[in-house]
Motif scaffolding. Structure first.
Motif, PDB file in Angstrom:
ATOM      1  N   GLY A 103      -4.437   7.653   3.076  1.00  0.00           N
ATOM      2  CA  GLY A 103      -3.397   6.909   2.899  1.00  0.00           C
ATOM      3  C   GLY A 103      -3.152   6.670   4.433  1.00  0.00           C
ATOM      4  N   ARG A 104      -3.143   7.305   5.248  1.00  0.00           N
ATOM      5  CA  ARG A 104      -2.402   6.909   5.887  1.00  0.00           C
ATOM      6  C   ARG A 104      -4.197   5.752   7.109  1.00  0.00           C
ATOM      7  N   THR A 105      -5.534   5.696   6.470  1.00  0.00           N
ATOM      8  CA  THR A 105      -6.047   4.357   7.095  1.00  0.00           C
ATOM      9  C   THR A 105      -5.381   3.582   6.480  1.00  0.00           C
ATOM     10  N   LEU A 106      -4.776   3.085   5.064  1.00  0.00           N
ATOM     11  CA  LEU A 106      -4.319   1.987   4.351  1.00  0.00           C
ATOM     12  C   LEU A 106      -3.526   1.437   5.119  1.00  0.00           C
ATOM     13  N   GLN A 107      -2.036   2.786   5.875  1.00  0.00           N
ATOM     14  CA  GLN A 107      -0.363   2.203   6.804  1.00  0.00           C
ATOM     15  C   GLN A 107      -1.507   1.468   7.671  1.00  0.00           C
ATOM     16  N   ARG A 108      -2.612   1.871   8.793  1.00  0.00           N
ATOM     17  CA  ARG A 108      -2.696   0.957   9.596  1.00  0.00           C
ATOM     18  C   ARG A 108      -3.739  -0.263   9.562  1.00  0.00           C
ATOM     19  N   LYS A 110      -2.570  -2.346   7.444  1.00  0.00           N
ATOM     20  CA  LYS A 110      -1.785  -2.982   7.146  1.00  0.00           C
ATOM     21  C   LYS A 110      -0.900  -3.351   8.386  1.00  0.00           C
ATOM     22  N   GLN A 111      -1.143  -2.363   8.953  1.00  0.00           N
ATOM     23  CA  GLN A 111      -0.259  -2.251  10.750  1.00  0.00           C
ATOM     24  C   GLN A 111      -1.392  -3.447  10.904  1.00  0.00           C
TER      25      GLN A 111
END
Length: 156
Positions: A103-108, A110-111
């Motif tokens: 989840g954190r990887t996907l968040q980064r 997208k950022q």
């Protein structure tokens, strides 16, 4: 609601002598976190939480108890206590890390896509170019050159 135990009650629950529990608290205050393992009431009395009693039980279970070992020597047992706590916490942290990583990887990602820094923009551009080059590399292989030449002859 969480149960709270006095040190004598925690000793009965865990089978660890009161003196040993008090010794651990005195010698290793950094191990026992307030509001997690112990609560301190308005009179300053330390009360063990369910998590604190569970931590004590886990440590007790990690000991190889013998009949002669009924009374735990707090001083010599301190390194074992710290090691078992460190191992348990390290395992929990590792599990949580791997649980949160996708989840954190996907968040980064997208950022980086929506609001990249100059460095991130360069990384993305190089990555896209490398992907395009990897996808078109087969066109340059010798086995495909006659097909390209034949196709070129047909349009002439």
């Amino acid at each position: 609601m969480q149960n709270l135990y006095t040190t004598p009650e925690a000793a009965r629950e865990t089978g660890i002598p009161e003196s040993t529990i008090r010794s651990w608290m005195r010698r290793h205050p950094e191990v026992f976190q307030v509001d997690i393992h112990v609560a301190i009431d308005e009179h300053g009395q330390k009360l063990w939480t369910d998590a604190g009693v569970e931590m004590l039980r886990a440590h007790r279970a990690s000991k190889t108890a013998t009949d002669d070992d009924a009374e735990i020597d707090a001083e010599s047992d301190a390194p074992d206590l710290l090691e078992s706590l460190l191992e348990e916490d390290a395992q929990r942290l590792a599990n949580e890390y791997w649980r949160l990583l996708p989840g954190r990887t996907l968040q980064r990602i997208k950022q980086m896509r929506d609001n990249p820094t100059p460095e991130q923009r360069q990384i993305v551009q190089l990555s896209v170019r490398a992907a395009i080059n990897a996808g078109t590399e087969h066109l340059l292989l010798p086995t495909y050159q006659p097909m390209l030449l034949e196709g070129g002859d047909e349009t002439d």
